[in-house]
Design an enzyme around this catalytic site. Structure first.
Site, PDB file in Angstrom:
ATOM      1  N   LYS A 169       3.546  -6.823  -6.851  1.00 52.90           N
ATOM      2  CA  LYS A 169       4.187  -5.508  -6.890  1.00 52.90           C
ATOM      3  C   LYS A 169       5.501  -5.644  -7.646  1.00 52.90           C
ATOM      4  CE  LYS A 169       5.923  -1.862  -3.904  1.00 52.90           C
ATOM      5  NZ  LYS A 169       5.995  -1.344  -2.536  1.00 52.90           N
ATOM      6  N   CYS A 208       5.027  -1.128   5.583  1.00 49.53           N
ATOM      7  CA  CYS A 208       6.326  -1.273   4.925  1.00 49.53           C
ATOM      8  C   CYS A 208       7.341  -0.486   5.739  1.00 49.53           C
ATOM      9  CB  CYS A 208       6.255  -0.713   3.504  1.00 49.53           C
ATOM     10  SG  CYS A 208       7.751  -1.030   2.570  1.00 49.53           S
ATOM     11  N   GLU A 228       2.362 -15.475  -6.810  1.00 49.87           N
ATOM     12  CA  GLU A 228       2.322 -14.536  -5.670  1.00 49.87           C
ATOM     13  C   GLU A 228       0.888 -14.364  -5.169  1.00 49.87           C
ATOM     14  OE1 GLU A 228       4.255 -13.022  -3.718  1.00 49.87           O
ATOM     15  OE2 GLU A 228       6.223 -12.821  -4.611  1.00 49.87           O
ATOM     16  N   LYS A 251       0.314  -3.609  -8.965  1.00 47.11           N
ATOM     17  CA  LYS A 251       0.973  -2.312  -8.946  1.00 47.11           C
ATOM     18  C   LYS A 251       2.259  -2.371  -9.728  1.00 47.11           C
ATOM     19  CE  LYS A 251       3.169   0.524  -5.568  1.00 47.11           C
ATOM     20  NZ  LYS A 251       3.813   0.563  -4.296  1.00 47.11           N
ATOM     21  N   ARG A 278      15.381  -2.605  -5.298  1.00 46.26           N
ATOM     22  CA  ARG A 278      14.415  -3.489  -4.648  1.00 46.26           C
ATOM     23  C   ARG A 278      14.190  -4.797  -5.423  1.00 46.26           C
ATOM     24  NH1 ARG A 278      13.181   0.270  -1.020  1.00 46.26           N
ATOM     25  NH2 ARG A 278      11.900   2.119  -1.437  1.00 46.26           N
ATOM     26  N   CYS A 317      12.692  -2.036   2.338  1.00 45.75           N
ATOM     27  CA  CYS A 317      11.354  -2.336   2.862  1.00 45.75           C
ATOM     28  C   CYS A 317      11.378  -3.340   4.009  1.00 45.75           C
ATOM     29  CB  CYS A 317      10.471  -2.836   1.719  1.00 45.75           C
ATOM     30  SG  CYS A 317      10.370  -1.639   0.375  1.00 45.75           S
TER      31      CYS A 317
HETATM   32  C1  PBG Z   1       6.435   1.302  -0.102  1.00 47.95           C
HETATM   33  C2  PBG Z   1       5.627   1.727  -1.258  1.00 47.95           C
HETATM   34  C3  PBG Z   1       6.050   2.233  -2.493  1.00 47.95           C
HETATM   35  C4  PBG Z   1       4.899   2.596  -3.173  1.00 47.95           C
HETATM   36  C5  PBG Z   1       3.822   2.282  -2.360  1.00 47.95           C
HETATM   37  N1  PBG Z   1       4.290   1.717  -1.192  1.00 47.95           N
HETATM   38  C6  PBG Z   1       7.385   2.512  -3.014  1.00 47.95           C
HETATM   39  C7  PBG Z   1       8.323   1.464  -3.353  1.00 47.95           C
HETATM   40  O1  PBG Z   1       8.042   0.272  -3.295  1.00 47.95           O
HETATM   41  O2  PBG Z   1       9.442   1.852  -3.651  1.00 47.95           O
HETATM   42  C8  PBG Z   1       4.855   3.253  -4.525  1.00 47.95           C
HETATM   43  C9  PBG Z   1       3.673   4.090  -4.771  1.00 47.95           C
HETATM   44  C10 PBG Z   1       3.790   5.041  -5.894  1.00 47.95           C
HETATM   45  O3  PBG Z   1       4.753   5.045  -6.674  1.00 47.95           O
HETATM   46  O4  PBG Z   1       2.859   5.844  -6.026  1.00 47.95           O
HETATM   47  N2  PBG Z   1       7.164   0.185  -0.272  1.00 47.95           N
END
Ligand code: PBG
Length: 330
Positions: A199, A120, A237, A252, A221, A130
């Site tokens: 996500k 990322c 997705e 997630k 985002r 990202c």
């Molecule tokens: C990177 C990423 C994020 C997380 C994992 N990879 C942050 C986001 O998308 O803002 C979040 C992980 C966490 O909150 O523990 N894009």
């Protein structure tokens, strides 16, 4: 089905040994992945909003990895914090960037530890998004297709450094295919992709942005991460990522999205990972510090619930504590 008084579910709950033997779901150390934040050119620092989680320098790795190995944690998820950021996130895909250095060092210290690298740009771009940012009319947009090339390049340099698994978390469309293509073209056809397929644009990531110093400097985002209201979209997705070549899917955050975990588990036949994210960690830690909850019981119950919903793997900042608790039980 017999009814009470013939049927008495409590009969099977009376004896502690039997109760344990009849558990339908079990949590094991083999399920857990521990995230590490590697910082370039700075020293070790605890993350303010995540007590017990540290930004580590390359120099701190020896001690840290020795502890992780002694706790028998099987896998790490690596995040990098570069010494400098720019608009293109160039330190993300530069040869020998901070994550590549960390991978090489950890592979020397612990060859069997499975290393998963997060792909990322948000930790590497000044704007904290990202993908790559461009102007379209009066607004700034995250340019999907231009980001793909650099995300793929980032995956390639991590694989060259020795990453065992590649985990794209950027949520650009088509990134799994782009990464699969560049890996295959460079003799890394054997490296699996663990895709953050589902996500959500979640407030539960707040403390992570402290840890990874990756908060977006404008906007949010929502144009690339999913709306928390949607679950049919999660299936779409996931299906797209499988078609593009994802080997493992991730959902997630964790606990608030167990309905999604269950849906994916029922629908698809690939292994499933769940990320217990920073906000979930910090909320439990904060309540435990106040003495309002039993931390150990709450952590184990949360992780077990993820397994019950269908998680094969769980990414958790509690991995070390869990490993230590398991050790006590032996
Ligand atoms: C990177 C990423 C994020 C997380 C994992 N990879 C942050 C986001 O998308 O803002 C979040 C992980 C966490 O909150 O523990 N894009």
């Amino acid at each position: 089905m017999p009814q009470f008084p013939i049927a008495r579910p409590r009969r099977l709950r009376e004896n502690a040994t039997l109760r344990k033997m009849l558990q339908e779901t079990r949590l094991s150390l083999q399920d857990l992945i521990y995230p590490l934040f590697i910082v370039e050119g700075r020293s070790k620092k605890e993350v303010g909003s995540m007590p017990g989680v540290f930004q580590l320098s390359l120099g701190d790795l020896e001690k840290e990895i020795a502890e992780i190995v002694s706790l028998k944690i099987p896998a790490l998820l690596l995040f990098g914090l570069p010494a400098s950021k720019d608009n293109l996130g160039s330190s993300a895909y530069a040869q020998n960037n901070i994550v590549c250095e960390a991978i090489r060092k950890i592979k020397l210290l612990a060859p069997k530890l499975l290393l998963i690298s997060d792909i990322c740009l948000c930790e590497y771009t000044e704007h904290g998004h990202c993908g790559l940012v461009e102007s379209r009319g009066n607004s700034q947009i995250i340019h999907n297709d231009k980001s793909l090339e650099w995300l793929a390049q980032m995956a390639l340099v991590h694989a060259q450094a020795g990453a065992d698994l590649i985990a794209p978390s950027d949520m650009m469309d088509g990134r799994v295919a782009a990464i699969r293509k560049i890996l295959d073209a460079n003799d890394f056809a054997h490296i699996p992709i663990l895709s953050y397929a589902v996500k959500y644009a979640s407030a539960f990531y707040g403390p992570f942005r402290d840890a990874a110093e990756s908060a977006p400097q404008f906007g949010d985002r929502a144009s690339y991460q999913m709306d928390p209201a949607n679950s049919r979209e999660a299936l779409r997705e996931a299906a797209l990522d499988i078609e593009e070549g994802a080997d493992i899917l991730m959902v997630k955050p964790g606990l608030p999205y167990l309905d999604i975990v269950k849906k994916l588990k029922d629908e698809f036949h690939v292994p499933l990972a769940v990320y217990q994210v920073s906000g979930e960690y910090s909320m439990i830690r904060a309540a435990a510090e106040k003495g309002w909850i039993d931390e150990k019981k709450l952590v184990l119950e949360s992780l077990l619930s993820m397994k019950r919903a269908g998680a094969d793997l769980i990414i958790t900042y509690f991995a070390k504590q869990v490993a230590a608790w398991f050790k006590e039980q032996l």
